[in-house]
Design an enzyme around this catalytic site. Structure first.
Site, PDB file in Angstrom:
ATOM      1  CE  LYS A  79      -2.969   2.906   2.938  1.00  0.00           C
ATOM      2  NZ  LYS A  79      -3.695   3.178   3.792  1.00  0.00           N
ATOM      3  CB  ALA A  89      -8.284   7.251   4.004  1.00  0.00           C
ATOM      4  N   GLY A  90     -10.940   7.510   5.546  1.00  0.00           N
ATOM      5  CA  GLY A  90     -12.190   8.742   6.007  1.00  0.00           C
ATOM      6  C   GLY A  90     -13.353   8.098   6.162  1.00  0.00           C
ATOM      7  CG  ASN A 115      -6.473   1.377  11.506  1.00  0.00           C
ATOM      8  OD1 ASN A 115      -5.463   1.864  11.643  1.00  0.00           O
ATOM      9  ND2 ASN A 115      -6.970   0.738  12.572  1.00  0.00           N
TER      10      ASN A 115
END
Lengths: 357, 267
Positions: free
Chosen positions: B99, B187-188, B209
């Site tokens: 990643k 993300a987000g 996460n």
């Protein structure tokens, strides 16, 4: 025991846990021997690196309920024990039961709300009275140095202790109590015996509180790196531990005598003991600078690096078998948990000795 | 539409990828990963002094989860840094999956598109299977495909914000214009409903996460996300109905003459 002699106890590990237990058990009239792999005057363990915070509420946010319960118990034990330690030694340990303050900068104001919400979720109404919102005026009254903050939180039932005073005081008392001190002596613990390179010595009971030194005896024990700065300035003085909430890290500043402030601590999943990194130095010092710009002119008088002994669930563990008690995994909560755990270990030891008798 | 998620020739049942940071403890992390059903987990070496292998104990613990490891270059700000960390990760974790993160802004940790493309080109040449964390800009995404990335991971919102899908127009455009590229929202994402929305939009998977790790009950939240993602995927596969301005009863109402039951919009 069959005869009437005093029971003999071996404690492996001369950190905070080992010293407290040695002091308590010697006081109870047992014959105590303390073994430390390193130096007792300048300990290499996390207890010497730590800032000495006793903050059951703040720590609860990222840990489990058990930490809070043990922490609250420890806080009241510390109040009692600190007084005894000072009376017995005639020297201060600077236990301060003055609560702690949390602040966040304007952009991160949500962090205060999030913190409060998480505490409420974990404790329910149990925190009423322990947690107070501070407006600018009340914040100023408590912490005049935090003049650039508009709001904060006050956690009344939190404290701290000056570990750099406490640990020498404990050592001094152990000497006076006649505890047999063995420095620079790496040992292995087994039931009713301690062995080092010179041989094997029998004891009625062995307590293993070696921290990371017990790595090979405790499954899943790992070190978690932490870094701390100590600064000195005459320009700005905090009254109590202050935490700065930030979306990416949580740092605290603990005032110590002589214009010193301890600021910590990073938390890195690594057993690396190399010196503090530039990045961590910047994070820690910028947090301090954010509390008050006068900290910019403070002098960095010490940097500390160490690894906290932690198990995979980040909870403390007490393991007991006949003739052997192990206590470990205090992680980032050494001063918060040690007294409450000591009381439990004492109980296990006394049960074992009574059974033998 | 394939029922399995296919990335670089490998197939996965789960469409949820999770991170391994910020959990209250490694034990809760592993339990959450298990409950999430994730088959791919990301982890970072940054700050652990990886040359000395001193985070090994935790890496081994993570490895025992049995998931495919996707090392990341979180915190790297230049292609050179990212490439160096990628090489180290490949050696330590024995995988060429990566990643790729090249952070361009300290405050919102926004990916730097220029550094990202440069690093991706070099890493693909060095044999890495690169999954770049990128913005939702179509042209940046195309560039990343041009240099050899086969999977893209556009953000929903900046890392750790929990703001959800901030730019739906851009995200829809990406999906429509790159129909054959596996797209993962990275993300987000703060709530399961946001993850479900991404899946309904036709995204192939979601990586997150903070929303799980920082929940008061991470294991339970992991389950919530697993269900939301399954649900969103199923909805996408089933074909969502179009939204209408006028209510239309799904069962004919008996006391109403049937000529009044038809949809006014179609009259």
């Amino acid at each position: 025991m069959a005869d009437n002699r005093t029971a003999s106890i071996a404690i492996a590990g001369g950190g905070l846990m080992g010293r407290l237990l040695a002091w308590r058990l010697a006081q109870a009239g047992l014959e105590v021997s303390l073994f430390e792999a390193g130096d007792l005057t300048a300990p290499g363990g996390a207890c010497w690196t730590a800032a000495g915070m006793i903050s059951p509420l703040s720590e609860l946010v990222h840990s489990q309920r058990a930490i809070f319960d043990l922490g609250m118990e420890s806080l009241s034990l510390w109040a009692d024990w600190a007084e005894k330690l000072e009376a017995q030694s005639g020297r201060p340990v600077n236990f301060r039961n003055a609560g702690s303050v949390l602040v966040a900068h304007g952009k991160d104001r949500n962090e205060l709300q999030q913190f409060q919400r998480e505490l409420q979720a974990k404790l329910g109404d149990g925190i009423d009275g322990d947690l107070r919102r501070l407006d600018r005026t009340r914040l100023q009254q408590l912490e005049p140095a935090l003049e650039s903050f508009e709001q904060g939180l006050f956690l009344s039932r939190e404290g701290d202790i000056d570990n750099r005073r406490l640990l020498p005081v404990l050592l001094d008392l152990l000497r006076r109590q006649g505890v047999r001190l063995h420095e620079h002596t790496e040992v292995e613990c087994e039931s009713c015996a301690i062995s080092d390179r010179r041989g094997r010595q029998p004891f009625d009971c062995v307590i293993d509180c070696r921290g990371l030194g017990a790595r090979h005896s405790i499954d899943g024990l790992r070190g978690v790196r932490g870094e701390v700065l100590v600064v000195e300035t005459g320009e700005v003085q905090l009254q109590r531990p202050v935490r700065l909430l930030h979306p990416r890290y949580q740092l605290y500043a603990v005032p110590r005598s002589g214009g010193r402030t301890v600021i910590g601590a990073t938390e890195i999943e690594s057993e690396d003991l190399s010196p503090i990194s530039v990045r961590s130095t910047m994070e820690l010092s910028s947090a301090l600078y954010a509390l008050h710009p006068a900290f910019a002119e403070a002098r960095i008088v010490e940097t500390r690096v160490n690894c906290r002994p932690a198990t995979m669930d980040n909870l403390p563990h007490i393991h007991s078998e006949p003739g052997l008690v192990r206590v470990n995994g205090l992680y980032r909560h050494g001063y918060l948990l040690a007294p409450a755990l000591a009381v439990r270990v004492e109980k296990l030891v006394s049960e074992q000795l009574n059974q033998v008798a | 539409m394939s029922a399995k998620l296919e990335l670089y020739g490998e197939r996965f049942d789960s469409r949820l990828l999770v991170g391994t940071a910020l959990y209250p403890s490694p034990a809760i992390m592993r339990e959450s990963v298990r409950e999430s059903g994730a088959e791919i987990i990301t982890l970072s070496l940054r700050r652990q002094n990886p040359e000395q292998q001193q985070g090994k104990m935790l890496w081994d613990y993570i490895r025992e989860s049995g998931c495919r490891l996707l090392p990341n270059t979180a915190g790297c700000k230049t292609p050179r840094e990212a490439i160096a960390l990628a090489e180290m990760s490949r050696e330590i974790f024995r995988t060429n999956w990566l990643k790729l993160e090249v952070v361009g802004d300290d405050y919102n940790l926004q990916p730097d598109p220029y550094g990202l493309v440069e690093a991706a080109r070099e890493l693909v040449e060095r044999g890495f299977k690169v999954l770049p964390y990128c913005t939702d800009d179509l042209l940046v995404c195309r560039k990343l495909l041009d240099v050899g990335c086969e999977v893209l991971m556009p953000w929903g919102a900046p890392i750790g914000t929990g703001l959800g899908l901030l730019n739906r127009y851009n995200l829809r455009t990406l999906r429509e214009r790159l129909p054959d590229t596996p797209l993962i929202i990275d993300a987000g994402i703060g709530a399961p409903s946001q993850a479900a929305e991404a899946m309904e939009m036709g995204y192939d998977a979601v990586l997150l996460n903070t929303a799980i790790a920082r929940a008061q009950e991470p294991v339970q939240m992991a389950r919530a996300f697993r269900l939301a993602i399954e649900s969103g995927r199923s909805a996408h596969a089933a074909g969502l109905m179009l939204q209408r301005q006028t209510a239309s009863p799904s069962t004919p109402t008996l006391d109403m003459p049937f000529w009044q039951q038809s949809d006014p919009a179609t009259q």
